[in-house]
Design a protein around this motif. Structure first.
Motif, PDB file in Angstrom:
ATOM      1  N   GLY A  68      65.594   1.619  22.588  1.00 22.59           N
ATOM      2  CA  GLY A  68      64.301   1.066  23.551  1.00 22.59           C
ATOM      3  C   GLY A  68      62.836   1.634  22.865  1.00 22.59           C
ATOM      4  O   GLY A  68      63.102   1.103  22.639  1.00 22.59           O
ATOM      5  N   SER A  69      61.915   0.880  23.885  1.00 22.75           N
ATOM      6  CA  SER A  69      60.417   0.812  23.096  1.00 22.75           C
ATOM      7  C   SER A  69      61.049  -0.479  22.338  1.00 22.75           C
ATOM      8  O   SER A  69      60.511   0.185  21.277  1.00 22.75           O
ATOM      9  N   MET A  70      61.745  -1.480  22.234  1.00 18.61           N
ATOM     10  CA  MET A  70      61.686  -2.462  21.217  1.00 18.61           C
ATOM     11  C   MET A  70      60.549  -3.090  20.752  1.00 18.61           C
ATOM     12  O   MET A  70      60.298  -3.068  19.274  1.00 18.61           O
ATOM     13  N   GLU A  71      59.842  -3.618  22.076  1.00 19.86           N
ATOM     14  CA  GLU A  71      58.732  -4.153  21.370  1.00 19.86           C
ATOM     15  C   GLU A  71      57.847  -3.259  20.426  1.00 19.86           C
ATOM     16  O   GLU A  71      56.795  -4.174  19.883  1.00 19.86           O
ATOM     17  N   LEU A  72      58.058  -1.873  19.885  1.00 16.82           N
ATOM     18  CA  LEU A  72      57.821  -1.123  19.263  1.00 16.82           C
ATOM     19  C   LEU A  72      57.662  -1.492  18.058  1.00 16.82           C
ATOM     20  O   LEU A  72      56.505  -2.104  16.779  1.00 16.82           O
ATOM     21  N   ALA A  73      58.811  -2.186  17.422  1.00 14.34           N
ATOM     22  CA  ALA A  73      59.335  -2.208  16.068  1.00 14.34           C
ATOM     23  C   ALA A  73      58.308  -3.373  15.427  1.00 14.34           C
ATOM     24  O   ALA A  73      57.552  -3.106  14.136  1.00 14.34           O
ATOM     25  N   PRO A  74      58.010  -4.355  15.696  1.00 16.62           N
ATOM     26  CA  PRO A  74      57.342  -5.617  15.205  1.00 16.62           C
ATOM     27  C   PRO A  74      55.671  -5.149  15.156  1.00 16.62           C
ATOM     28  O   PRO A  74      55.025  -5.486  13.839  1.00 16.62           O
ATOM     29  N   LEU A  75      54.730  -4.395  15.833  1.00 13.16           N
ATOM     30  CA  LEU A  75      54.250  -3.716  16.357  1.00 13.16           C
ATOM     31  C   LEU A  75      54.154  -2.442  14.888  1.00 13.16           C
ATOM     32  O   LEU A  75      52.719  -2.388  14.626  1.00 13.16           O
ATOM     33  N   THR A  76      54.463  -2.280  14.528  1.00 16.65           N
ATOM     34  CA  THR A  76      54.724  -0.549  13.611  1.00 16.65           C
ATOM     35  C   THR A  76      55.315  -1.580  12.033  1.00 16.65           C
ATOM     36  O   THR A  76      55.473  -0.317  11.320  1.00 16.65           O
TER      37      THR A  76
END
Ligand code: PRP
Length: 213
Positions: free
Chosen positions: A143-151
């Motif tokens: 879940g919360s995949m959107e965090l992956a490119p941001l981190t």
């Protein structure tokens, strides 16, 4: 008794008019009640609330006679032991590739480069990048995949996009659509034989309602 497995949220909301067309009204509101088995106006029809990824499992093993599940989940888990009679054309969305605003996706897709992709949809992502001849390292998330490119965990994500609001709120851009998604009716094959008349009645009502929409 006919048992229908549904997941809370968009699928539950979008299936209500179709259930109504089959004369079925769910009596409990899943947002207000903690019950997991919901009664309907039909004494011999009940609804189970399960996680979206568990719907095929419940139907395959006969914990439910039928269920409603997104094509994304069916593509990931397979349709073994399931009869899939109908695309219900509800909960429509798409599976796309998204990256951080400013990331050069075209360069990363050139042959020879290697990209890290985070996703819950490992099988879909693997097939898609393989079809493009691009090597990717896949990282499975839940879940919360959107965090992956941001981190810095990944260069790109493969995820469901509906309105695009979640991507925009997190400064990500959709760079490629992989496939369109909608929810499908799945039926246990043994139940279809043993409870043919009531199950056929529901399939036919859903089918007519989908066609007249
Ligand atoms: C999905 C998906 C995105 C969001 C996209 O999550 O993972 O986060 O919806 O919708 P939008 O384009 O309308 O903003 P969902 O709410 O299904 O929950 P999940 O994180 O458990 O997958």
């Amino acid at each position: 008794m006919i048992t229908i497995a549904l997941s809370k949220g968009r699928i539950f909301d979008d299936i209500q008019p179709l259930l109504k067309s089959a004369g079925i009204e769910v009596l409990d509101d899943p947002e207000k009640s903690r019950k997991l088995i919901l009664d309907t106006n039909q004494l011999d029809v009940r609804v189970l609330l399960v996680r979206p990824t568990d719907v095929p499992t419940y139907v395959q093993y006969g914990g439910a006679d039928m269920g409603v599940v997104g094509k994304d989940t069916l593509l990931e888990s397979g349709t073994q032991g399931l009869y899939v009679p109908l695309d219900l054309q509800i909960a429509m969305c798409r599976i796309s590739v998204a990256v951080r605003d400013g990331f050069d996706y075209t360069a990363a897709m050139r042959q020879g480069s290697r990209m890290t992709v985070a996703t819950k949809y490992v099988a879909i992502a693997r097939d898609f990048f393989a079809s493009r001849g691009v090597h990717v390292d896949l990282i499975k998330l839940y879940g919360s995949m959107e965090l992956a490119p941001l981190t810095g965990l990944a260069d790109a994500i493969v995820d469901l996009v509906s309105t695009g609001n979640t991507l925009r709120a997190n400064h990500l851009v959709e760079v490629e659509r992989i496939l369109d998604i909608s929810s499908h009716l799945v039926v246990n094959q043994t139940a279809l034989k043993l409870k043919q008349a009531p199950i056929r009645k529901i399939i036919d009502a859903f089918s007519a309602a989908v066609q007249t929409r």
